[in-house]
Motif scaffolding. Structure first.
Motif, short mmCIF file in Angstrom:
data_model
loop_
_atom_site.label_atom_id
_atom_site.label_comp_id
_atom_site.label_asym_id
_atom_site.label_seq_id
_atom_site.Cartn_x
_atom_site.Cartn_y
_atom_site.Cartn_z
N ASP A 35 14.13 -6.72 -13.79
CA ASP A 35 13.89 -6.82 -13.88
C ASP A 35 13.42 -8.35 -14.39
O ASP A 35 14.86 -9.01 -14.81
CB ASP A 35 12.96 -5.95 -14.71
N ASP A 72 14.11 -3.61 -9.98
CA ASP A 72 12.67 -2.03 -9.83
C ASP A 72 12.27 -2.87 -9.15
O ASP A 72 11.35 -3.94 -8.52
CB ASP A 72 12.67 -3.16 -10.96
N PHE A 73 11.06 -1.50 -8.70
CA PHE A 73 10.06 -0.53 -7.32
C PHE A 73 9.50 -1.69 -7.76
O PHE A 73 8.41 -2.07 -6.63
CB PHE A 73 10.04 0.44 -7.99
N THR A 74 8.71 -2.34 -9.78
CA THR A 74 7.57 -2.31 -9.45
C THR A 74 8.54 -4.32 -8.37
O THR A 74 6.66 -5.15 -8.65
CB THR A 74 7.68 -3.43 -11.06
N PHE A 76 9.25 -5.07 -5.65
CA PHE A 76 8.80 -4.74 -4.52
C PHE A 76 6.96 -4.98 -4.31
O PHE A 76 6.53 -5.27 -3.14
CB PHE A 76 9.23 -3.23 -3.60
N GLU A 77 6.31 -4.39 -5.25
CA GLU A 77 5.00 -4.02 -4.94
C GLU A 77 4.53 -4.98 -5.31
O GLU A 77 3.70 -5.81 -4.37
CB GLU A 77 5.00 -3.01 -6.30
N ALA A 78 4.69 -5.65 -6.10
CA ALA A 78 4.38 -7.46 -6.09
C ALA A 78 4.86 -8.65 -4.54
O ALA A 78 3.79 -8.97 -4.63
CB ALA A 78 5.41 -7.95 -7.34
N ARG A 80 4.99 -7.48 -2.21
CA ARG A 80 3.10 -7.08 -0.84
C ARG A 80 2.02 -8.38 -1.20
O ARG A 80 1.82 -8.52 -0.46
CB ARG A 80 3.13 -5.63 -1.07
N ASN A 81 2.45 -8.61 -2.49
CA ASN A 81 1.14 -9.69 -2.28
C ASN A 81 1.56 -11.68 -3.18
O ASN A 81 0.85 -12.20 -3.06
CB ASN A 81 0.51 -9.53 -4.20
N GLU A 83 4.12 -12.41 -4.30
CA GLU A 83 4.63 -12.90 -5.70
C GLU A 83 6.19 -12.38 -5.76
O GLU A 83 6.58 -11.66 -4.85
CB GLU A 83 4.29 -11.62 -7.56
N TRP A 153 13.70 -3.60 2.92
CA TRP A 153 13.39 -3.89 2.33
C TRP A 153 12.50 -5.32 3.22
O TRP A 153 11.92 -5.91 2.63
CB TRP A 153 13.02 -4.73 0.70
#
Length: 274
Positions: A35, A72-74, A76-78, A80-81, A83, A153
């Motif tokens: 992260d 960190d998985f966060t 990958f979530e970011a 998607r937008n 970021e 990913w």
């Protein structure tokens, strides 16, 4: 002498003993995932060690069951937008070839003037594997799980791995590992040349190797790293000329004379780091 050093948020711990730095990624509950704070700590650790007095060898490993499981998985979530969380890491500017945050977290180890040994156990996936690629030597547990994971990913290796991996395993093998994103074990890593050595306790093996290296003339070790890092990256004439520059500096120097004296007198050498 043992010296603890600090890095941002203690995501990376450093202990220096007798010229050997024991560097550990310290986020075991998250498998040492990357992260922004971990990126900051890795770069800070490498930069701090660059000026550490008396440093001779670095051992890089991870606390807990894994070396580093990657982003960190966060993150990958970011993505998607659109970021990129790594860009939020607070780093000092650098004039080195690696400019992006992730690149610096891996390449800072290659930039150190002393040998760096990565001790890899558990998961070393994606960015975690690329950090290990920044080391000069990799000691890997036979049951470690490794992967050039980025394509799983929808990404590509962007932490210097795309440039470093082909040099170690060959361009075709690097492509196969990258295109498939498959997980392979330490045994295979040894067969394809990614692992320098296999050991069920890679950290202990790495620290033992580090002590062995640290017992040699530190100026000669640094010169050897400079020369070997030139191999295949410059033309032969330039490489051969640099050999003569390095050997010219060493012959007759205080540490070289001490190496010879210690051999003849059958005692441990006493080298200067100055």
């Amino acid at each position: 002498m043992t010296t603890p050093l600090s890095t941002p948020s203690q995501r990376v711990t450093i202990t220096v003993r007798d010229g050997v730095a024991d560097v550990r990624m310290n986020r075991p509950g998250k498998r040492n995932a990357l992260d922004p704070a971990m990126f900051e700590a890795l770069v800070s650790a490498g930069e701090e060690l660059r000026t550490e007095p008396g440093l001779r060898v670095v051992v890089l490993s991870g606390e807990g069951p894994d070396f580093c499981a990657g982003l960190d998985f966060t993150a990958f979530e970011a993505m998607r937008n659109g970021e990129r969380l790594s860009s939020s890491a607070r780093l000092r500017p650098t004039d080195g070839p690696a400019q992006a945050t992730g690149q610096r977290a891996a390449y800072v180890w290659a930039e150190l003037p002393v040998p760096v040994i990565a001790a890899v156990h558990g998961n070393a996936l994606g960015g975690g594997l690329q950090i290990a690629l920044g080391a000069d030597i990799r000691i890997i547990a036979p049951d470690a799980r490794l992967s050039v994971r980025e394509l799983a990913w929808g990404l590509v290796p962007d932490m210097t791995g795309s440039q470093v991996l082909p040099e170690l395993v060959g361009r075709d093998v690097a492509k196969e590992l990258t295109f498939t994103a498959r997980i392979f074990d330490g045994e295979e890593a040894g067969r394809i040349g990614l692992a320098t050595r296999l050991d069920p306790d890679p950290r202990s093996a790495a620290l033992g190797m580090a002590r062995e290296i640290a017992a040699h003339n530190p100026h000669a070790v640094r010169a050897a790293k400079r020369l070997l890092d030139l191999a295949g990256r410059t033309d032969p004439a330039a490489g051969f000329a640099q050999e003569q520059v390095e050997i010219g500096r060493l012959i007759g120097s205080a540490n070289q004379a001490e190496a010879v004296a210690a051999r003849f007198e059958k005692r441990e050498p006493r080298f200067s780091d100055v």
